[in-house]
Write a protein that holds these residues in place. Structure first.
Motif, PDB file in Angstrom:
ATOM      1  N   SER A  93      -2.741   5.340   8.670  1.00 50.66           N
ATOM      2  CA  SER A  93      -2.552   4.046   9.317  1.00 50.66           C
ATOM      3  C   SER A  93      -3.262   2.975   8.505  1.00 50.66           C
ATOM      4  CB  SER A  93      -3.077   4.045  10.752  1.00 50.66           C
ATOM      5  OG  SER A  93      -4.481   4.185  10.768  1.00 50.66           O
ATOM      6  N   ILE A  94      -2.816   1.750   8.695  1.00 47.81           N
ATOM      7  CA  ILE A  94      -3.447   0.600   8.033  1.00 47.81           C
ATOM      8  C   ILE A  94      -3.932  -0.355   9.108  1.00 47.81           C
ATOM      9  CG2 ILE A  94      -3.197  -1.304   6.421  1.00 47.81           C
ATOM     10  CD1 ILE A  94      -0.955   0.194   5.069  1.00 47.81           C
ATOM     11  N   MET A 130      -5.506  -6.027   6.778  1.00 48.34           N
ATOM     12  CA  MET A 130      -5.109  -6.292   5.405  1.00 48.34           C
ATOM     13  C   MET A 130      -5.462  -7.737   5.096  1.00 48.34           C
ATOM     14  SD  MET A 130      -1.407  -4.371   5.034  1.00 48.34           S
ATOM     15  CE  MET A 130      -1.563  -4.074   3.262  1.00 48.34           C
ATOM     16  N   SER A 184      -4.001  -5.333  12.411  1.00 51.33           N
ATOM     17  CA  SER A 184      -2.805  -4.543  12.708  1.00 51.33           C
ATOM     18  C   SER A 184      -2.053  -5.131  13.895  1.00 51.33           C
ATOM     19  CB  SER A 184      -3.192  -3.090  12.992  1.00 51.33           C
ATOM     20  OG  SER A 184      -4.126  -3.030  14.056  1.00 51.33           O
ATOM     21  N   ILE A 211      -1.070   7.740   3.497  1.00 50.56           N
ATOM     22  CA  ILE A 211      -1.628   6.802   4.477  1.00 50.56           C
ATOM     23  C   ILE A 211      -1.323   7.274   5.889  1.00 50.56           C
ATOM     24  CG2 ILE A 211      -1.497   4.447   5.355  1.00 50.56           C
ATOM     25  CD1 ILE A 211      -0.817   3.589   2.461  1.00 50.56           C
ATOM     26  N   ALA A 234      -7.502  -3.761   1.921  1.00 52.48           N
ATOM     27  CA  ALA A 234      -6.994  -3.158   3.150  1.00 52.48           C
ATOM     28  C   ALA A 234      -7.935  -2.084   3.663  1.00 52.48           C
ATOM     29  CB  ALA A 234      -5.611  -2.567   2.915  1.00 52.48           C
ATOM     30  N   ASP A 235      -8.018  -1.991   4.971  1.00 51.22           N
ATOM     31  CA  ASP A 235      -8.731  -0.906   5.652  1.00 51.22           C
ATOM     32  C   ASP A 235      -7.700   0.150   6.037  1.00 51.22           C
ATOM     33  OD1 ASP A 235     -10.749  -3.358   7.331  1.00 51.22           O
ATOM     34  OD2 ASP A 235     -11.220  -2.196   5.534  1.00 51.22           O
ATOM     35  N   ILE A 236      -7.798   1.296   5.393  1.00 51.08           N
ATOM     36  CA  ILE A 236      -6.758   2.319   5.515  1.00 51.08           C
ATOM     37  C   ILE A 236      -7.382   3.635   5.956  1.00 51.08           C
ATOM     38  CG2 ILE A 236      -5.092   3.704   4.206  1.00 51.08           C
ATOM     39  CD1 ILE A 236      -4.632   1.219   2.447  1.00 51.08           C
ATOM     40  N   ASN A 274       3.606  -1.694   5.475  1.00 48.94           N
ATOM     41  CA  ASN A 274       2.530  -1.479   4.510  1.00 48.94           C
ATOM     42  C   ASN A 274       2.401  -2.600   3.489  1.00 48.94           C
ATOM     43  OD1 ASN A 274       2.310   0.914   5.838  1.00 48.94           O
ATOM     44  ND2 ASN A 274       2.615   2.222   4.053  1.00 48.94           N
ATOM     45  N   ALA A 294       0.840  -1.188   0.000  1.00 50.60           N
ATOM     46  CA  ALA A 294       0.000   0.000   0.000  1.00 50.60           C
ATOM     47  C   ALA A 294       0.879   1.243   0.000  1.00 50.60           C
ATOM     48  CB  ALA A 294      -0.906   0.009   1.233  1.00 50.60           C
TER      49      ALA A 294
END
Length: 121
Positions: A30-31, A34, A53, A28, A95-97, A74, A24
């Protein structure tokens, strides 16, 4: 903007062990979660595996014991072992970003473009 770029896959013999990668990039903050999904011809897209995470993992029953998901900053990896013809599909990174825009945190879900994995002799 955020991009998920996948690599790996291709034509693999039964029993093969390829590794998929997805990185990713972009603005960004934060991630969170995933994961990897896959979609075979004529089938619905399904979750293969995901990782939080904090490192908690979740696998589809069909890949437990054969696939391993991991992440490093990432990038998320999917190590696939003992591939079977029924693993043939397009594999998508997800991914939730969260992004920080003008002092406000925005969360969204993103998809990669997909990478084909074909298991055949």
């Amino acid at each position: 903007q955020v991009q998920l770029v996948e690599s790996g896959g291709g034509l693999v013999q039964p029993g093969g062990s390829p590794r998929l990668s997805c990185t990713a990039s972009g603005s960004i903050f934060s991630i969170n979660r995933m994961g990897w999904y896959r979609q075979a011809p004529g089938q619905q897209r399904e979750l293969v595996a995901d990782v939080s995470s904090g490192g908690n993992t979740n696998y589809a029953d069909s890949v437990k014991g054969r696939f391993t998901i991991s992440r490093d900053k990432n990038t998320v990896f999917l190590q696939m072992n003992n591939l079977k013809p029924e693993d043939t599909a397009v594999y998508y990174c997800n991914a939730d970003i969260t992004r920080l825009i003008a002092g406000v945190v925005w969360g969204n879900n993103y998809w990669g473009q997909g990478t084909q994995v074909t298991v055949s002799s």
